[in-house]
Design a protein around this motif. Structure first.
Motif, PDB file in Angstrom:
ATOM      1  N   VAL A  37       0.864  -1.107   0.133  1.00 12.36           N
ATOM      2  CA  VAL A  37       0.436   0.143   0.066  1.00 12.36           C
ATOM      3  C   VAL A  37       0.977   1.091   0.113  1.00 12.36           C
ATOM      4  O   VAL A  37       0.642   1.707  -0.956  1.00 12.36           O
ATOM      5  CB  VAL A  37      -0.802   0.288   0.958  1.00 12.36           C
ATOM      6  CG1 VAL A  37      -1.404   1.300   0.965  1.00 12.36           C
ATOM      7  CG2 VAL A  37      -2.090  -0.708   1.323  1.00 12.36           C
ATOM      8  N   LEU A  38       2.280   1.495   0.885  1.00  9.89           N
ATOM      9  CA  LEU A  38       2.684   2.283   1.001  1.00  9.89           C
ATOM     10  C   LEU A  38       3.898   3.049  -0.378  1.00  9.89           C
ATOM     11  O   LEU A  38       3.801   4.096  -1.022  1.00  9.89           O
ATOM     12  CB  LEU A  38       3.607   1.985   2.094  1.00  9.89           C
ATOM     13  CG  LEU A  38       3.282   2.821   3.189  1.00  9.89           C
ATOM     14  CD1 LEU A  38       4.624   1.627   4.428  1.00  9.89           C
ATOM     15  CD2 LEU A  38       2.726   3.726   4.062  1.00  9.89           C
ATOM     16  N   HIS A  39       3.881   1.349  -1.520  1.00 11.98           N
ATOM     17  CA  HIS A  39       4.285   1.713  -2.787  1.00 11.98           C
ATOM     18  C   HIS A  39       3.743   2.147  -4.011  1.00 11.98           C
ATOM     19  O   HIS A  39       4.173   2.666  -4.924  1.00 11.98           O
ATOM     20  CB  HIS A  39       5.660   0.557  -2.802  1.00 11.98           C
ATOM     21  CG  HIS A  39       6.691   0.348  -1.802  1.00 11.98           C
ATOM     22  ND1 HIS A  39       7.916   0.787  -2.129  1.00 11.98           N
ATOM     23  CD2 HIS A  39       6.387  -0.837  -1.109  1.00 11.98           C
ATOM     24  CE1 HIS A  39       8.348   0.724  -0.983  1.00 11.98           C
ATOM     25  NE2 HIS A  39       8.197  -0.527  -0.423  1.00 11.98           N
ATOM     26  N   ILE A  40       2.471   1.497  -3.294  1.00  7.34           N
ATOM     27  CA  ILE A  40       1.552   1.768  -4.652  1.00  7.34           C
ATOM     28  C   ILE A  40       1.349   3.431  -4.462  1.00  7.34           C
ATOM     29  O   ILE A  40       1.250   4.048  -5.687  1.00  7.34           O
ATOM     30  CB  ILE A  40       0.133   1.469  -4.467  1.00  7.34           C
ATOM     31  CG1 ILE A  40       0.200  -0.400  -4.887  1.00  7.34           C
ATOM     32  CG2 ILE A  40      -1.169   2.145  -5.515  1.00  7.34           C
ATOM     33  CD1 ILE A  40      -1.236  -1.340  -4.350  1.00  7.34           C
ATOM     34  N   GLY A  41       1.482   4.202  -2.984  1.00  3.21           N
ATOM     35  CA  GLY A  41       0.462   5.415  -3.272  1.00  3.21           C
ATOM     36  C   GLY A  41       1.791   6.331  -2.900  1.00  3.21           C
ATOM     37  O   GLY A  41       1.459   7.807  -3.596  1.00  3.21           O
ATOM     38  N   ALA A  42       2.986   5.814  -3.154  1.00  2.00           N
ATOM     39  CA  ALA A  42       4.074   6.681  -2.538  1.00  2.00           C
ATOM     40  C   ALA A  42       4.529   6.591  -4.934  1.00  2.00           C
ATOM     41  O   ALA A  42       4.216   6.539  -5.376  1.00  2.00           O
ATOM     42  CB  ALA A  42       5.305   5.642  -2.723  1.00  2.00           C
ATOM     43  N   PRO A  43       5.004   8.600  -4.432  1.00  2.00           N
ATOM     44  CA  PRO A  43       5.243   9.516  -6.119  1.00  2.00           C
ATOM     45  C   PRO A  43       6.560   7.389  -5.793  1.00  2.00           C
ATOM     46  O   PRO A  43       7.937   8.414  -5.630  1.00  2.00           O
ATOM     47  CB  PRO A  43       5.203  10.405  -5.747  1.00  2.00           C
ATOM     48  CG  PRO A  43       5.703  10.309  -4.497  1.00  2.00           C
ATOM     49  CD  PRO A  43       5.032   8.980  -3.863  1.00  2.00           C
ATOM     50  N   THR A  44       6.835   7.969  -7.459  1.00  2.00           N
ATOM     51  CA  THR A  44       8.294   7.235  -8.160  1.00  2.00           C
ATOM     52  C   THR A  44       8.778   8.665  -8.833  1.00  2.00           C
ATOM     53  O   THR A  44       8.750   9.981  -9.408  1.00  2.00           O
ATOM     54  CB  THR A  44       7.740   6.023  -9.274  1.00  2.00           C
ATOM     55  OG1 THR A  44       6.987   6.664 -10.106  1.00  2.00           O
ATOM     56  CG2 THR A  44       7.167   5.053  -8.413  1.00  2.00           C
ATOM     57  N   GLU A  45      10.213   8.397  -8.900  1.00  4.74           N
ATOM     58  CA  GLU A  45      10.880   8.656 -10.381  1.00  4.74           C
ATOM     59  C   GLU A  45      10.295   9.325 -11.222  1.00  4.74           C
ATOM     60  O   GLU A  45      10.932  10.422 -12.346  1.00  4.74           O
ATOM     61  CB  GLU A  45      12.707   8.741  -9.717  1.00  4.74           C
ATOM     62  CG  GLU A  45      12.969   8.994  -8.345  1.00  4.74           C
ATOM     63  CD  GLU A  45      14.005   8.394  -8.103  1.00  4.74           C
ATOM     64  OE1 GLU A  45      14.845   8.430  -9.285  1.00  4.74           O
ATOM     65  OE2 GLU A  45      15.045   8.093  -6.630  1.00  4.74           O
ATOM     66  N   ASN A  46       9.848   8.051 -11.634  1.00  7.23           N
ATOM     67  CA  ASN A  46       9.946   8.488 -13.253  1.00  7.23           C
ATOM     68  C   ASN A  46       8.204   8.470 -13.681  1.00  7.23           C
ATOM     69  O   ASN A  46       8.092   8.872 -14.998  1.00  7.23           O
ATOM     70  CB  ASN A  46       9.802   6.451 -13.207  1.00  7.23           C
ATOM     71  CG  ASN A  46      10.955   5.943 -13.440  1.00  7.23           C
ATOM     72  OD1 ASN A  46      11.790   6.826 -13.589  1.00  7.23           O
ATOM     73  ND2 ASN A  46      11.229   4.896 -13.582  1.00  7.23           N
TER      74      ASN A  46
END
Length: 62
Positions: free
Chosen positions: A51-60
């Motif tokens: 859940v944290l990784h899905i909601g976190a903004p990514t660099e790409n």
């Protein structure tokens, strides 16, 4: 007198012999419960991490 000591020793041996399967079953039940709790905790951790990784903004992302 020695007959009573032998009788008590025999009674103790019967209790030990009959108690061993119960002790083994209890130990197996506690072990199974601990494994299930560990698996559940790991699943919750992985779910929270996902859940944290899905909601976190990514660099790409733009």
């Amino acid at each position: 007198m020695s007959g009573r000591f032998q009788e008590r020793a025999a009674e103790r041996q019967v209790r030990v012999t009959h108690g061993e399967p119960v002790r083994r079953d209890r130990l197996e039940a506690v072990t199974t419960l601990a494994c299930a709790a560990t698996d559940h905790r790991r699943a919750l951790w992985m779910r929270g991490d996902a859940v944290l990784h899905i909601g976190a903004p990514t660099e790409n992302r733009r």
